[in-house]
Write an enzyme that holds these catalytic residues in place. Structure first.
Site, short mmCIF file in Angstrom:
data_model
loop_
_atom_site.label_atom_id
_atom_site.label_comp_id
_atom_site.label_asym_id
_atom_site.label_seq_id
_atom_site.Cartn_x
_atom_site.Cartn_y
_atom_site.Cartn_z
N HIS A 239 0.47 -1.07 0.31
CA HIS A 239 -0.09 0.06 -0.07
C HIS A 239 0.87 1.57 0.18
CE1 HIS A 239 -4.10 -2.19 0.90
NE2 HIS A 239 -3.16 -3.03 1.73
O1 RIB Z 1 -4.46 -0.40 4.99
C1 RIB Z 1 -2.62 -0.04 4.91
C2 RIB Z 1 -1.75 0.03 5.34
O2 RIB Z 1 -1.99 -0.39 7.34
C3 RIB Z 1 -0.38 0.41 4.88
O3 RIB Z 1 0.29 1.58 5.32
C4 RIB Z 1 0.05 -1.08 5.98
O4 RIB Z 1 1.91 -0.48 6.29
C5 RIB Z 1 -0.38 -0.47 7.61
O5 RIB Z 1 0.28 0.34 8.14
#
Ligand code: RIB
Ligand code: CA
Length: 319
Positions: free
Chosen positions: A247
């Site tokens: 992400h």
């Molecule tokens: O939902 C994804 C996020 O949550 C990303 O930043 C992952 O590292 C967790 O922190």
């Protein structure tokens, strides 16, 4: 002229990819790293950030954030990122000394040092940015721009049915940050799941990460490859197949380049009282609230080009 960037992260496997990307970009100067509790507890996040800062040869001060969220108990995700936060990766011992300031104070000092120039990246829960706003309410006007990985607007959650992890860990903090930055000269960019999940690491990318570790011999390449393998195992166990949603990097890439995605303005707020929907980022697409847009939502990601840019940056820097 390099772009000063402060990264607030809950490192985490995808956070590590984003940190590595930024450290490998010649046009960036990472001027601070804030360790926020989230994927794992703040001490494990901080251990990861100190080690990565040293191995990536960034001179950024690394500050430890708060132990947990503003109101609710801390929840962590050892299943997703591994008990240490970097999956199967074994961190070499780090001699990097932490910055004695709190994460919140580092936010404030970094912004005051370069008024109007610092780009803030939040890749984890918003706890420490919310605490920084209590110290310096002018932060939204001191930052050049804020970029957030978080939320899910017209998309299912990944934590609750309607909530995304970074918001769900500390909804009060996220709500305060969005409210405070509603008055910022430039609306924050919000990278929600429907945008970030378009970046899918498949077997080819897993193989490429392993080859990068072998060809480069770079210790962070090994950490990323071992972390990614855990991430694939988690996604497969979670019923999503042999792949990984990575992400955080697309938010960092877009913050830096303005490319590989576009944005649209939207009024967004965070549900705090919902019994089923607490932590949901609610987007007023039809304008029912009568409020002006307060974020720019990341959309229309070009996943293949973004992935190539990400991995290509690491290969160019390390091989
Ligand atoms: O939902 C994804 C996020 O949550 C990303 O930043 C992952 O590292 C967790 O922190
Ligand atoms: Ca993260």
């Amino acid at each position: 002229m390099t772009l000063p960037v402060l990264v607030d992260c809950d490192t985490g496997i995808d956070d590590a990819f984003a940190l590595s990307y930024l450290a490998c970009r010649p046009e960036v100067h990472v001027t601070g790293i804030v360790s926020s509790a989230g994927n794992v507890d703040v001490h494990a996040v901080h251990r990861n950030n100190l080690a990565l800062a040293e191995l990536l040869r960034t001179d950024a001060p690394v500050s430890r954030g708060a132990e947990g969220p503003l109101i609710q108990e801390l929840m962590t995700a050892a299943d997703t990122h591994g008990p240490g936060g970097l999956g199967h990766a074994a961190l070499p011992p780090s001699g990097r000394i932490e910055d004695p300031r709190s994460g919140a104070q580092l936010w404030v000092d970094a912004a005051r040092q370069q008024p109007g120039e610092l780009v803030g990246l939040v890749l984890g829960p918003h706890t420490n940015l919310a605490l920084a706003l209590e110290i310096e309410p002018e932060l939204p006007r001191l930052l050049k721009r804020l970029h957030i990985m978080g939320g899910a607007i017209n998309h299912r959650g990944n934590t609750g049915p309607t909530s995304e992890w970074n918001i769900a860990v500390d909804p009060e903090a996220a709500q305060r940050v969005l409210a405070a930055f509603s008055a910022a000269p430039r609306r924050p960019v919000l990278g929600p799941l429907e945008a970030t999940e378009t970046l899918r690491f498949e077997q080819a990318e897993l193989e490429r990460a392993r080859q990068l570790a072998e060809r480069s011999g770079h210790p962070v390449a090994a950490i990323l490859a071992d972390g990614l393998r855990w991430y694939f195992e988690f996604h497969e166990a979670d019923g999503l197949g042999w792949m990984a949603h990575v992400h955080d990097p697309i938010v960092a890439i877009h913050a830096l380049t303005g490319q590989f995605a576009s944005t649209y303005p939207l009024a967004v707020d965070v549900e705090l009282a919902g019994t089923l929907t607490r932590g949901q980022t609610v987007g007023d697409v039809l304008g029912r609230w009568g409020r002006p847009p307060n974020v720019e939502v990341l959309t229309a990601v070009q996943p293949h080009a973004a992935l190539e840019h990400l991995i290509g940056t690491l290969e160019t820097a390390w091989v």
